[in-house]
Design a protein around this motif. Sequence first.
Motif, PDB file in Angstrom:
ATOM      1  N   MET A  37       8.289   5.649  -1.883  1.00 22.40           N
ATOM      2  CA  MET A  37       8.460   4.341  -1.278  1.00 22.40           C
ATOM      3  C   MET A  37       8.244   4.339   0.013  1.00 22.40           C
ATOM      4  SD  MET A  37      11.698   2.935  -3.569  1.00 22.40           S
ATOM      5  CE  MET A  37      11.788   1.287  -2.618  1.00 22.40           C
ATOM      6  N   GLU A  38       8.875   5.477   1.072  1.00 24.58           N
ATOM      7  CA  GLU A  38       8.447   5.342   2.195  1.00 24.58           C
ATOM      8  C   GLU A  38       7.061   6.222   2.941  1.00 24.58           C
ATOM      9  OE1 GLU A  38      13.067   6.936   3.375  1.00 24.58           O
ATOM     10  OE2 GLU A  38      11.333   8.493   3.077  1.00 24.58           O
ATOM     11  N   ARG A  39       6.478   6.739   1.912  1.00 27.40           N
ATOM     12  CA  ARG A  39       5.145   7.281   2.321  1.00 27.40           C
ATOM     13  C   ARG A  39       4.234   5.941   2.057  1.00 27.40           C
ATOM     14  NH1 ARG A  39       2.555  11.001  -2.265  1.00 27.40           N
ATOM     15  NH2 ARG A  39       2.266   8.991  -3.068  1.00 27.40           N
ATOM     16  N   ASP A  40       4.364   5.380   1.069  1.00 25.21           N
ATOM     17  CA  ASP A  40       3.422   4.291   0.577  1.00 25.21           C
ATOM     18  C   ASP A  40       3.697   2.934   0.923  1.00 25.21           C
ATOM     19  OD1 ASP A  40       1.932   6.223  -0.200  1.00 25.21           O
ATOM     20  OD2 ASP A  40       2.171   6.073  -2.382  1.00 25.21           O
ATOM     21  N   HIS A  41       4.852   2.652   1.601  1.00 27.44           N
ATOM     22  CA  HIS A  41       5.401   1.574   2.213  1.00 27.44           C
ATOM     23  C   HIS A  41       5.548   0.527   1.267  1.00 27.44           C
ATOM     24  CE1 HIS A  41       4.596   3.092   6.235  1.00 27.44           C
ATOM     25  NE2 HIS A  41       3.220   3.223   5.914  1.00 27.44           N
ATOM     26  N   ILE A  42       6.253   0.969  -0.053  1.00 36.71           N
ATOM     27  CA  ILE A  42       6.604   0.151  -1.262  1.00 36.71           C
ATOM     28  C   ILE A  42       8.031  -0.293  -0.799  1.00 36.71           C
ATOM     29  CG2 ILE A  42       6.997   0.132  -3.637  1.00 36.71           C
ATOM     30  CD1 ILE A  42       5.302   2.783  -3.948  1.00 36.71           C
ATOM     31  N   PRO A  43       8.120  -1.947  -0.797  1.00 41.83           N
ATOM     32  CA  PRO A  43       9.344  -2.600  -0.421  1.00 41.83           C
ATOM     33  C   PRO A  43      10.239  -2.324  -1.917  1.00 41.83           C
ATOM     34  CG  PRO A  43       7.758  -4.060  -1.008  1.00 41.83           C
ATOM     35  CD  PRO A  43       7.103  -2.996  -0.876  1.00 41.83           C
ATOM     36  N   GLY A  44      11.499  -2.398  -1.727  1.00 43.08           N
ATOM     37  CA  GLY A  44      12.443  -2.468  -2.864  1.00 43.08           C
ATOM     38  C   GLY A  44      13.731  -1.710  -2.669  1.00 43.08           C
ATOM     39  N   THR A  45      14.680  -1.713  -3.640  1.00 43.72           N
ATOM     40  CA  THR A  45      16.123  -1.143  -3.504  1.00 43.72           C
ATOM     41  C   THR A  45      16.245  -0.366  -4.559  1.00 43.72           C
ATOM     42  OG1 THR A  45      16.787  -3.141  -1.953  1.00 43.72           O
ATOM     43  CG2 THR A  45      18.492  -1.807  -3.100  1.00 43.72           C
ATOM     44  N   LEU A  46      16.863   0.777  -4.263  1.00 45.55           N
ATOM     45  CA  LEU A  46      17.500   1.511  -5.725  1.00 45.55           C
ATOM     46  C   LEU A  46      19.064   1.596  -5.439  1.00 45.55           C
ATOM     47  CD1 LEU A  46      15.129   4.466  -5.282  1.00 45.55           C
ATOM     48  CD2 LEU A  46      14.861   2.738  -6.879  1.00 45.55           C
ATOM     49  N   GLN A  47      19.546   1.080  -6.688  1.00 46.83           N
ATOM     50  CA  GLN A  47      21.117   1.160  -6.587  1.00 46.83           C
ATOM     51  C   GLN A  47      21.404   2.208  -7.569  1.00 46.83           C
ATOM     52  OE1 GLN A  47      23.060  -1.688  -9.509  1.00 46.83           O
ATOM     53  NE2 GLN A  47      23.794  -2.615  -7.733  1.00 46.83           N
ATOM     54  N   LEU A  48      22.369   3.240  -7.360  1.00 45.69           N
ATOM     55  CA  LEU A  48      22.591   4.122  -8.185  1.00 45.69           C
ATOM     56  C   LEU A  48      24.344   3.893  -8.337  1.00 45.69           C
ATOM     57  CD1 LEU A  48      20.365   5.685  -6.286  1.00 45.69           C
ATOM     58  CD2 LEU A  48      21.050   7.386  -7.797  1.00 45.69           C
ATOM     59  N   TRP A  49      24.755   4.320  -9.586  1.00 47.96           N
ATOM     60  CA  TRP A  49      26.208   3.827 -10.019  1.00 47.96           C
ATOM     61  C   TRP A  49      26.672   4.810 -11.275  1.00 47.96           C
ATOM     62  CZ3 TRP A  49      26.964   2.205 -15.127  1.00 47.96           C
ATOM     63  CH2 TRP A  49      25.904   1.585 -15.589  1.00 47.96           C
ATOM     64  N   PRO A  50      27.850   5.182 -11.137  1.00 45.72           N
ATOM     65  CA  PRO A  50      28.257   6.159 -12.072  1.00 45.72           C
ATOM     66  C   PRO A  50      29.286   5.333 -13.213  1.00 45.72           C
ATOM     67  CG  PRO A  50      29.747   6.207 -10.299  1.00 45.72           C
ATOM     68  CD  PRO A  50      28.759   5.111 -10.009  1.00 45.72           C
ATOM     69  N   GLY A  51      28.890   5.759 -14.545  1.00 44.99           N
ATOM     70  CA  GLY A  51      29.524   4.919 -15.636  1.00 44.99           C
ATOM     71  C   GLY A  51      31.109   5.793 -15.781  1.00 44.99           C
ATOM     72  N   ILE A  52      31.948   5.389 -15.115  1.00 45.50           N
ATOM     73  CA  ILE A  52      33.291   6.213 -15.000  1.00 45.50           C
ATOM     74  C   ILE A  52      33.792   6.104 -16.434  1.00 45.50           C
ATOM     75  CG2 ILE A  52      35.427   6.264 -13.941  1.00 45.50           C
ATOM     76  CD1 ILE A  52      33.252   7.516 -12.331  1.00 45.50           C
ATOM     77  N   ALA A  53      34.479   7.085 -16.765  1.00 42.97           N
ATOM     78  CA  ALA A  53      35.316   6.749 -17.796  1.00 42.97           C
ATOM     79  C   ALA A  53      34.638   6.129 -19.173  1.00 42.97           C
ATOM     80  CB  ALA A  53      36.783   6.188 -17.675  1.00 42.97           C
ATOM     81  N   GLU A  54      33.515   6.643 -19.464  1.00 39.76           N
ATOM     82  CA  GLU A  54      32.817   6.076 -20.608  1.00 39.76           C
ATOM     83  C   GLU A  54      33.327   6.380 -22.054  1.00 39.76           C
ATOM     84  OE1 GLU A  54      30.233   5.937 -24.007  1.00 39.76           O
ATOM     85  OE2 GLU A  54      31.121   7.870 -23.330  1.00 39.76           O
ATOM     86  N   GLU A  55      34.158   7.256 -21.938  1.00 36.68           N
ATOM     87  CA  GLU A  55      34.830   7.584 -23.243  1.00 36.68           C
ATOM     88  C   GLU A  55      35.813   6.545 -23.537  1.00 36.68           C
ATOM     89  OE1 GLU A  55      33.572   9.347 -25.293  1.00 36.68           O
ATOM     90  OE2 GLU A  55      32.371  10.597 -24.187  1.00 36.68           O
ATOM     91  N   GLN A  56      36.567   6.136 -22.448  1.00 38.06           N
ATOM     92  CA  GLN A  56      37.550   4.887 -22.657  1.00 38.06           C
ATOM     93  C   GLN A  56      36.915   3.808 -22.563  1.00 38.06           C
ATOM     94  OE1 GLN A  56      38.226   7.785 -20.585  1.00 38.06           O
ATOM     95  NE2 GLN A  56      39.328   8.899 -21.935  1.00 38.06           N
ATOM     96  N   MET A  57      35.482   3.470 -22.360  1.00 34.67           N
ATOM     97  CA  MET A  57      34.967   2.447 -22.388  1.00 34.67           C
ATOM     98  C   MET A  57      35.655   1.412 -21.276  1.00 34.67           C
ATOM     99  SD  MET A  57      32.486   2.398 -24.754  1.00 34.67           S
ATOM    100  CE  MET A  57      32.098   0.729 -25.358  1.00 34.67           C
ATOM    101  N   ALA A  58      35.864   2.072 -19.916  1.00 33.44           N
ATOM    102  CA  ALA A  58      37.082   1.437 -18.996  1.00 33.44           C
ATOM    103  C   ALA A  58      36.233   0.850 -17.767  1.00 33.44           C
ATOM    104  CB  ALA A  58      37.828   2.522 -18.964  1.00 33.44           C
ATOM    105  N   ALA A  59      34.942   0.964 -17.820  1.00 32.81           N
ATOM    106  CA  ALA A  59      34.542   0.535 -16.490  1.00 32.81           C
ATOM    107  C   ALA A  59      33.371  -0.609 -16.155  1.00 32.81           C
ATOM    108  CB  ALA A  59      34.007   1.781 -15.529  1.00 32.81           C
ATOM    109  N   LYS A  60      32.328  -0.301 -17.161  1.00 33.65           N
ATOM    110  CA  LYS A  60      31.095  -1.058 -16.878  1.00 33.65           C
ATOM    111  C   LYS A  60      31.337  -2.701 -17.165  1.00 33.65           C
ATOM    112  CE  LYS A  60      28.094   2.593 -18.695  1.00 33.65           C
ATOM    113  NZ  LYS A  60      29.010   3.385 -19.575  1.00 33.65           N
ATOM    114  N   ALA A  61      32.277  -3.077 -17.938  1.00 34.07           N
ATOM    115  CA  ALA A  61      32.544  -4.471 -18.008  1.00 34.07           C
ATOM    116  C   ALA A  61      33.187  -5.087 -16.672  1.00 34.07           C
ATOM    117  CB  ALA A  61      33.450  -4.754 -19.263  1.00 34.07           C
TER     118      ALA A  61
END
Length: 435
Positions: A55-79
């Motif tokens: 993106m920086e090299r080719d001047h591509i606009p946009g945003t990357l968002q990274l997130w962790p799905g905490i405690a997936e085994e308890q299904m306790a975060a994403k909602a």
Amino acid sequence: MISLGSDVDDIPQANQKPGVGYHDVMISGAPGHGEGHNSGVPLNITAAIAVKKIMERDHIPGTLQLWPGIAEEQMAAKAYFVREGLFKNVDICLFTHVGANFGVSYGQSGQNALISAQFNFLGSSAHAAGAPWAGRSALDAVELMDVAWNFRREHLSLTQRSHYVITDGGDQPNVVPPTASVWYFFRETNSDLTKSLFALGDTMARAAAMMTSTKVNSVQILGSGWSGHFSKPVAMDMFENIKAVGMPTWTDADQTLAKGIQRELGQKNPQGLSSRIPATLAVPTLPQDLRGGGSDDIGDVSWNVPTVTLSYPANIPGLPGHNWANAISMATPIAHKGVTAGAKAQAMTVIDLMLKPTVVAQAWDYFNNVQTKEIKYYPLMRPEDKPAIWLNKAIMDKYRPEMKKYYYDPTKYKTYLDQLGIKYPTVRDSTKPVP
């Protein structure tokens, strides 16, 4: 904005030395990566770094968002992420989940929707030998609820999945338990059916309280999740990238470890690691053919923004899941190769989405006019529910001090296997019977 997510969690009592093809714990009783959830976020970070440079090299606009799905085994975060607006401005979500294969799917998934609920009963204590008639056992209520549920199973749909553990069964035998709790997972193929299953459990809890002259003191929703529905246009694009990347090249050592643990688990003809990608993108399972199964709260995200789940080949086929055996490939070349292959496919798909606006437009058309045409999202937790951030506290308070001794030190060791002194791969002699 392209959102990249993956789960972060482990499995109780799944502690296991990586690269060792039989049960060999590092810390007895401690949790471990018995599914491989420690590999997905590194995949996304790798992909994001690569894409950011382009993106920086080719001047591509946009945003990357990274997130962790905490405690997936308890299904306790994403909602809760959804409720708090984390995905409000997201165009596409690319999720990843560790697997033994390399693929992506679209349409209604085979995952079950889920409500995780704990029923807390209140009775009154008494001397269990001297005056038991003066007490009212909360544990009796828990046991009667569980017995009633198990009798009712015969008359429930084949697609339902329900399971429980007693988290509080009293203090000691000579005291009538004044408190007791049971934790249930209710699962069905869609959210409406799951709500009905939970309502049935709630009725049984209150009936058990009536039978024992106790009361249901509270019902806690500890986690929830919809069954996922994934974007066909994005899946089609990602599948082409998966084919372009191809499966990793497995060495004899990689196959030796895989076949060793497969043999250890009783497989008569171990097949080792998969080397082929399906020729075509799989079609969704018909609703009448759904048979129930596991859950992942990525479903809630998928009903709010076009989403797909990339399955990347960082684990070993034929393992039981949620088990020490599923932790063996983590921190080995198998996981490293699978994560790298997945990161390539993920990065290529992100670039496609940024440079091919028609794919994004098609994804939203599918989302609005196919996926959500007749089904609208609603949360399965209640407005007053909060994330159950205390769920793993006791386990981690107990084991973290000992686990810290095994944290990887990259300043001293090239790999984690080197730090542990493990020769890769370590398996039993195949000419001898498995114990």
